[in-house]
Design an enzyme around this catalytic site. Sequence first.
Site, mmCIF file in Angstrom:
data_model
loop_
_atom_site.group_PDB
_atom_site.id
_atom_site.type_symbol
_atom_site.label_atom_id
_atom_site.label_comp_id
_atom_site.label_asym_id
_atom_site.label_seq_id
_atom_site.Cartn_x
_atom_site.Cartn_y
_atom_site.Cartn_z
ATOM 1 N N PRO A 85 2.443 -4.938 5.634
ATOM 2 C CG PRO A 85 2.089 -4.776 7.932
ATOM 3 C CD PRO A 85 2.766 -5.602 6.893
ATOM 4 C CD GLU A 112 7.086 -6.268 15.386
ATOM 5 O OE1 GLU A 112 6.738 -5.189 14.886
ATOM 6 O OE2 GLU A 112 6.309 -7.014 16.007
ATOM 7 N NE ARG A 154 -10.749 -15.125 -10.244
ATOM 8 C CZ ARG A 154 -11.398 -14.097 -10.813
ATOM 9 N NH1 ARG A 154 -10.794 -12.944 -10.975
ATOM 10 N NH2 ARG A 154 -12.643 -14.237 -11.219
ATOM 11 C CG ASP A 169 -13.736 -10.963 -11.985
ATOM 12 O OD1 ASP A 169 -14.670 -11.758 -12.006
ATOM 13 O OD2 ASP A 169 -12.538 -11.288 -11.998
HETATM 14 N N1 ADE Z 1 1.930 -8.966 6.420
HETATM 15 C C1 ADE Z 1 1.314 -8.572 7.546
HETATM 16 N N2 ADE Z 1 0.241 -7.840 7.282
HETATM 17 C C2 ADE Z 1 0.152 -7.756 5.925
HETATM 18 C C3 ADE Z 1 -0.741 -7.105 5.036
HETATM 19 N N3 ADE Z 1 -1.781 -6.387 5.464
HETATM 20 N N4 ADE Z 1 -0.513 -7.223 3.723
HETATM 21 C C4 ADE Z 1 0.545 -7.932 3.270
HETATM 22 N N5 ADE Z 1 1.420 -8.547 4.062
HETATM 23 C C5 ADE Z 1 1.234 -8.470 5.387
#
Ligand code: ADE
Length: 229
Positions: A85, A112, A154, A169
């Site tokens: 994230p 984590e 794709r 797309d």
């Molecule tokens: N791992 C945990 N959350 C994630 C996200 N939002 N994007 C990519 N990998 C992740």
Amino acid sequence: MKIDVVSVFPTYLEPLKLSLIGKAINEGLIELAIHDLRDYTHDKHKTVDEPPYGGGPGMVMKPEPWGEAIDELVNPETILVIPTPSGRPFTQELAQEYSQTKHIVFACGRFEGIDSRIAQYYSSNIRVDEVSIGDYVLAGGEAAVLVIVEAAARLIPGVLGNSESFIDDSFALGEMAALIEGPVYTRPPVWRELAVPEILLSGDHEKIANWRLAQARNKTAEIRPDLVD
Ligand code: ADE
């Protein structure tokens, strides 16, 4: 294109063998290998995580098994993708770039995340992308890999039956760049008293193209104002 995925839940990646990507694998357009990170541990408990230095909740993935796995898989042309994230946003542009890449190794973190020295170490020799699929937190990188691989695969020539079908797309590059696709319809012409917009039945391709562009612009302005100039 060769794809290696390393995970502590290798079965999570099984859906990659289905549908569009499964077909591309069978046709030799994509080569996919899934690896269990625990195969690169050497202790009885196949330990992959430890508490974080500096304290705090959760566990961090140890660098040693990752190092062994990645050493075995990468070559100088590999892109190492670490879904997290805290990575750069995954976009259609990046999907396009990955679709033209010879070899990608995905490192799926859990808990984590992976000890930061993994990205640091490999960055000095190969391209390392830490990538986020959105502003939310998943339990691990596996679901993100499913998303990233599907979006990229794709776009590989020959993977979609009709090579035209990604041209308009949402987010495709070109005239409709950065617009989300407007509404689409198929038979029957009337369903539960809802009629298909008449212009789509007119056979006038230029009018239809203009109507679609206007629809895409309106929809983008309404639900994704951030994409409008
Ligand atoms: N791992 C945990 N959350 C994630 C996200 N939002 N994007 C990519 N990998 C992740």
